[in-house]
Write an enzyme that holds these catalytic residues in place. Structure first.
Site, PDB file in Angstrom:
ATOM      1  N   CYS A  92       0.394  -8.604  -0.500  1.00 14.72           N
ATOM      2  CA  CYS A  92       0.077  -7.324   0.132  1.00 14.72           C
ATOM      3  C   CYS A  92      -0.023  -7.584   1.627  1.00 14.72           C
ATOM      4  O   CYS A  92      -0.959  -8.226   2.095  1.00 14.72           O
ATOM      5  CB  CYS A  92      -1.239  -6.769  -0.412  1.00 14.72           C
ATOM      6  SG  CYS A  92      -1.755  -5.226   0.401  1.00 14.72           S
ATOM      7  N   GLU A 135       5.131  -2.250  -0.012  1.00 11.37           N
ATOM      8  CA  GLU A 135       5.768  -3.465  -0.496  1.00 11.37           C
ATOM      9  C   GLU A 135       7.259  -3.368  -0.252  1.00 11.37           C
ATOM     10  O   GLU A 135       7.810  -2.263  -0.142  1.00 11.37           O
ATOM     11  CB  GLU A 135       5.464  -3.671  -1.993  1.00 11.37           C
ATOM     12  CG  GLU A 135       5.764  -5.066  -2.500  1.00 11.37           C
ATOM     13  CD  GLU A 135       5.110  -6.145  -1.659  1.00 11.37           C
ATOM     14  OE1 GLU A 135       5.793  -6.654  -0.732  1.00 11.37           O
ATOM     15  OE2 GLU A 135       3.954  -6.487  -1.914  1.00 11.37           O
TER      16      GLU A 135
END
Length: 254
Positions: free
Chosen positions: A2, A111
């Site tokens: 992340c 992402e």
């Protein structure tokens, strides 16, 4: 992993979600990047009627974990994530896993799907948000780093786990999500040793997040508006990406 996320909820929403924290007003943040200050929630103790009572507290920490034994932060790797499967065994995270677990509020995260290098295709950015809306709490670790001159900086990392099946098509890792009913267990570092909360670090259920293709404008830290989350078709996003250049500049607490 992340590497970018957002927190766009109103102050009151965040306070209610974490039941009992008090916050100052803060702006919506659509592109939170490593080394920037982030909001974290931890358990603290106060003396009430002659006994210690646990309560939740919110503080700001630098996104980029620094173990206490680091001498020179500029020579140490930037640790923005910690692997949930191995954190308890890593020298960098072992103490924080036992004593300083925190929650990190978010509205979702970004992402990138990275095609195989031989294809020479550009990566595709996705905005992943709770399918039912609202706020999500990522599992985090906190460490207060002290410099030689005695100044202190709170630093944090987001725990990640293997991606569930729906997200694995985009990336092999995802943030660990802690549900509201498990906040107390996660934050209780006195009675809940890491082995007792291992079940909380499993991938979230398949339908929790929805993945929305967006442009690669999120790659540039200077881009901070709500347009970062506007849906695009994969073809539109690729066209936008071809017109943009990256920007590695980041805000820093150092």
């Amino acid at each position: 992993m992340c590497g970018r996320y957002a927190l766009t909820a109103q102050r009151r929403e965040v306070e209610e979600f974490f039941s009992g924290i008090n916050l100052d007003e803060f702006p919506a943040r659509y592109n939170i990047a490593p080394t920037q200050p982030i909001l974290v929630v931890l358990a603290s103790e106060v003396l009430e009627k002659g006994r210690n009572v646990s309560q939740r507290q919110a503080i700001l920490a630098r996104w980029g974990f620094l173990p206490g034994w680091v001498k020179e932060p500029k020579e140490f790797p930037l640790l923005i994530n910690a692997r949930a499967e191995t954190a308890i065994g890593k020298a960098s995270f072992r103490a924080a896993m036992r004593h300083r677990r925190v929650l990190i509020p978010a509205s979702g995260f970004y992402e990138w799907h990275r095609p195989a290098k031989e294809t020479k295709a550009k990566g595709q950015a996705y905005w992943l948000r709770p399918r039912r809306g609202g706020i999500v709490a990522f599992a985090g670790l906190l460490e207060t780093w002290s410099s030689a001159d005695g100044s202190e900086v709170d630093t944090a990392a987001i725990l990640t786990t293997k991606a569930n099946q729906s997200i694995s098509a985009i990336h092999e890792r995802m943030p660990v999500v802690i549900k509201q009913e498990d906040f107390d267990r996660w934050l209780d570092c006195k009675t809940q040793e890491p082995r007792y909360i291992a079940d909380l670090m499993e991938p979230v259920e398949e339908d929790f997040f929805e993945a929305i293709p967006v442009s690669d404008k999120v790659n540039k830290v200077a881009n901070m508006g709500p347009d970062l989350q506007e849906p695009e078709t994969v073809e539109q996003a690729a066209s936008t990406a071809s017109r943009l250049t990256g920007d590695k500049r980041q805000l820093s607490l150092f």
